[in-house]
Write an enzyme that holds these catalytic residues in place. Sequence first.
Site, short mmCIF file in Angstrom:
data_model
loop_
_atom_site.label_atom_id
_atom_site.label_comp_id
_atom_site.label_asym_id
_atom_site.label_seq_id
_atom_site.Cartn_x
_atom_site.Cartn_y
_atom_site.Cartn_z
N ARG A 75 79.84 76.37 39.62
CA ARG A 75 79.79 74.98 40.37
C ARG A 75 79.27 75.00 41.84
O ARG A 75 79.30 74.28 42.56
CB ARG A 75 80.96 74.52 40.24
CG ARG A 75 80.89 72.92 39.37
CD ARG A 75 82.64 72.59 39.51
NE ARG A 75 82.50 71.32 38.93
CZ ARG A 75 82.90 70.80 37.68
NH1 ARG A 75 83.37 71.79 36.89
NH2 ARG A 75 83.23 69.68 37.49
N ARG B 51 92.50 60.67 32.35
CA ARG B 51 92.65 61.82 33.17
C ARG B 51 92.94 61.15 34.65
O ARG B 51 92.25 60.04 35.00
CB ARG B 51 91.31 62.37 33.29
CG ARG B 51 91.20 63.45 32.37
CD ARG B 51 89.82 64.40 32.29
NE ARG B 51 89.34 64.69 33.60
CZ ARG B 51 88.30 65.28 33.60
NH1 ARG B 51 87.39 65.80 32.56
NH2 ARG B 51 87.73 65.64 34.92
N ARG C 224 86.32 57.19 30.13
CA ARG C 224 86.78 58.37 29.26
C ARG C 224 88.33 58.09 28.75
O ARG C 224 89.28 58.00 29.71
CB ARG C 224 86.66 59.58 29.97
CG ARG C 224 87.09 61.03 29.38
CD ARG C 224 86.28 62.17 29.98
NE ARG C 224 86.29 62.12 31.36
CZ ARG C 224 85.53 62.79 32.09
NH1 ARG C 224 84.58 63.80 31.39
NH2 ARG C 224 85.43 63.05 33.38
N LYS D 37 78.71 67.04 29.63
CA LYS D 37 78.74 68.64 29.27
C LYS D 37 79.61 68.99 28.00
O LYS D 37 79.30 69.77 27.23
CB LYS D 37 78.82 69.23 30.41
CG LYS D 37 77.96 68.94 31.75
CD LYS D 37 78.84 69.81 32.89
CE LYS D 37 79.98 69.47 33.56
NZ LYS D 37 79.97 68.24 34.25
N ARG E 38 83.98 63.01 43.33
CA ARG E 38 83.47 64.38 42.36
C ARG E 38 81.80 64.10 42.36
O ARG E 38 81.50 65.23 42.46
CB ARG E 38 83.96 64.13 41.19
CG ARG E 38 85.53 64.58 41.01
CD ARG E 38 86.22 64.13 39.91
NE ARG E 38 85.63 64.07 38.51
CZ ARG E 38 85.90 63.61 37.47
NH1 ARG E 38 86.73 62.56 37.47
NH2 ARG E 38 85.34 63.71 36.27
#
Length: 286
Positions: free
Chosen positions: A143, A221, A177, A66, A232
């Site tokens: 969300r 992260r 990531r 996203k 998540r």
Amino acid sequence: MAALNRFVRAAAGTAARRAMSAVASESGARMPASIARAGLAVPEVRRVPAERNVQWVFLGCPGVGKGTYASRLSQFLGVPHIATGDLVRKELSSAGPLAGQLEEIVNKGKLLPDEVIIDLLSKRLESGGAKGESGFILDGFPRTIRQAEILEGVMDIDLVVNLKLREEVLIEKCLGRRVCNECGKNFNVASINLKGENGRPGISMAPLPPPPQCASKLITRADDTEDVVKERLRVYHELSEPVEEFYRSRGKLLEFDLPGGIPESWPKLLQALNLVDHDEKQSAAA
Ligand SMILES: Nc1ncnc2c1ncn2[C@@H]1O[C@H](COP(=O)(O)OP(=O)(O)O)[C@@H](O)[C@H]1O
């Protein structure tokens, strides 16, 4: 919590409603040349009133990209990319009174209370409006159904893009990531190569390496560990997936299956959004 109150009162249709929509559509409002050129004469969902910039939302599971595509599109269209995840991380690093509690929730892979997010978003929209920003691409909001209802009550959302990827790719992408702790840009060390099976196409995604100036500043992260990513995803399916139906039933949802990495996906996304005409397709692919 004045900004939050304004947002919530706006949802109830008070004078603040006008203030919030003014924030989104005031000064400098215009249709970007790229949209004007593309005409946006295609599906209803892509209609944008001529007097203001786009107000779009990006939905999709953690790791789907996203941020990457919303950020590219925001540059392409000349509107701000507003990612609530970035607002949250900024708040966590600010050492404000709530930072510790919020961090605990985020690092468990749970959602923050709607009020907290709406407060952060409302302040961001207000400060952008004061600087003359108009239009937006929202990433990570709404969300929950409640967030979607509040947003729907205060702003005209023109289009909601729902990015999709196979779940095993999502997990690999989150684990790969890396974020530059100076400029905040995202990179990825994962090299994804899944064969097609049971009628599903295969998918390949090359790593996204950082430029030399970011290479020594990469961090992972805290919520990109395997257990937290799985949580998540679970939370997404439970609380955020219904938001897809919320917009689908309003004729605003554009589903987009990512065919691969950025080189394959970006030009196809522009085509799906009808943002390139025939001559531009070649340069968009570059
Ligand atoms: N709209 C929102 N509502 C509630 N919590 C949010 C929202 N946006 C961001 N957050 C919090 O910030 C975290 C990071 O958000 P984000 O960077 O968008 O993550 P993801 O990669 O899972 O899409 C979320 O897991 C959640 O704790």
